[in-house]
Design a protein around this motif. Structure first.
Motif, PDB file in Angstrom:
ATOM      1  N   CYS A  48       0.858  -1.197   0.000  1.00  0.00           N
ATOM      2  CA  CYS A  48       0.000   0.000   0.000  1.00  0.00           C
ATOM      3  C   CYS A  48       0.889   1.241   0.000  1.00  0.00           C
ATOM      4  O   CYS A  48       1.799   1.350   0.826  1.00  0.00           O
ATOM      5  CB  CYS A  48      -0.894  -0.019   1.237  1.00  0.00           C
ATOM      6  N   CYS A  51       0.225   3.082   3.676  1.00  0.00           N
ATOM      7  CA  CYS A  51       0.638   2.542   4.974  1.00  0.00           C
ATOM      8  C   CYS A  51       1.667   1.417   4.869  1.00  0.00           C
ATOM      9  O   CYS A  51       2.182   0.955   5.880  1.00  0.00           O
ATOM     10  CB  CYS A  51      -0.582   2.069   5.764  1.00  0.00           C
ATOM     11  N   CYS A  97      -7.393  -0.937   1.047  1.00  0.00           N
ATOM     12  CA  CYS A  97      -6.406  -1.438   2.008  1.00  0.00           C
ATOM     13  C   CYS A  97      -7.119  -1.638   3.340  1.00  0.00           C
ATOM     14  O   CYS A  97      -7.749  -0.721   3.852  1.00  0.00           O
ATOM     15  CB  CYS A  97      -5.264  -0.440   2.159  1.00  0.00           C
ATOM     16  N   CYS A 100      -5.418   0.897   6.218  1.00  0.00           N
ATOM     17  CA  CYS A 100      -5.548   2.358   6.214  1.00  0.00           C
ATOM     18  C   CYS A 100      -6.762   2.849   5.442  1.00  0.00           C
ATOM     19  O   CYS A 100      -7.026   4.042   5.413  1.00  0.00           O
ATOM     20  CB  CYS A 100      -4.279   3.014   5.682  1.00  0.00           C
TER      21      CYS A 100
END
Ligand code: ZN
Length: 304
Positions: A48, A51, A97, A100
């Protein structure tokens, strides 16, 4: 997968380039055949961009002809969440995700074997980590350790720890007393021996116990005996309740160091150090109290 607190996502999102911000935070879509990772053929892991959570592996990537990077399987089903999306008059499944909440793209059921799924990604939502390059700490598997602190009213101690990078969860509760399953009213009388305490669940790859100890001394005043701020009583005492021998040694060293600090010469440290007894979670209405009510009580932000 425990979601990151809103504040932490905002902090991470500030570092994104405008395109990654538009895609991940505003559910944008990049034009087809433009994304930088479409033709990425190397071996490695796609994480990601916000994050760092591992989301896809190169061996699950395939050429879909759509113009967007496509995968038939996620790194781990727990890492990618699916949300119904009714925008543009279509019924689609958005993928995000799971840590996050970053918008990644959509998933369709017209992919190749063995899953028949097609995860259609925006390049801007991903970062490629080639095989052989060590994963950044935030992308490593989550390790979990627990620490316990008492620093006055648990509402604000919980709140400040919750904002720590690498802190996974914080729960308010009662510890170090002699009555099992105490209620808030019992603890308030000051006769059960409990201290309002917090259980901090953290990832030791991302934050050290030592850093939590440092934060604890900023959040509360370790020199105030018999209470904290306006809250007076044995249940508001300052304490470090260590969960294992390693924490005990680190906490002893930390306290010894602080006692030499000129700052603590006039007003000595009164923080107690004890082995953690049973942790009794407080009633639900005490959990996330400051997040829910917007009311603040005591303490300072230790992460600035
Ligand atoms: Zn993420």
């Amino acid at each position: 997968m425990t979601p990151l607190p809103k504040e932490e996502v905002q902090r991470l999102a500030q570092k994104l380039d405008p395109e990654a911000y538009r895609v991940t935070q505003k559910a944008g879509t990049e034009p087809p055949f433009c994304g930088g990772l479409l033709t990425e053929k190397g071996k490695g892991i796609f994480v990601c961009v916000v994050c760092g959570l591992p989301l896809y592996r190169s061996e699950h990537k395939f050429e879909s002809g759509t113009g967007w990077p496509s995968f038939y399987q996620e790194f781990d089903p727990d890492h990618v969440s699916r949300v119904p999306d009714h925008s543009y008059g279509m019924v689609r499944t958005e993928i995000r995700c799971a840590r996050c909440g970053a918008h990644l793209g959509h998933v369709f059921d017209d992919g190749p074997a063995p899953t028949r799924m097609r995860h259609c990604l925006n390049s801007a939502a991903l970062k490629f980590i080639p095989e052989g390059t060590p994963l950044p700490p935030e992308s490593r598997p989550v390790d979990v350790e627990v620490a316990y602190f008492a620093g006055g009213c648990f509402w604000s101690v919980e709140h400040w720890f919750q904002l720590g990078p690498g802190v996974i969860d914080v729960v308010s509760g009662y510890m170090q007393g002699h009555v099992p399953n105490p209620t808030y009213e019992q603890v308030c009388t000051g006769t059960t021996g409990h201290a309002e305490s917090v259980k901090v669940v953290f990832d030791p790859n991302r934050i050290s116990y030592r850093r939590l100890l440092e934060a604890f001394f900023v959040i509360h005043d370790p020199t105030q005996a018999g209470g904290q701020g306006p809250d007076i009583g044995h249940q508001y005492r300052s304490g470090i309740w260590y969960a294992n021998e390693k924490q005990k040694r680190e906490a002893e060293a930390f306290l010894a160091e602080k006692r030499l600090d000129p700052k603590y010469q006039k007003r000595p440290i009164v923080t107690e150090l004890e082995a953690a007894g049973p942790f009794y979670p407080a009633e639900n209405y005490h959990q996330d109290y400051i997040e829910r009510t917007g009311r603040m009580c005591h303490g300072r932000n230790p992460w600035q």
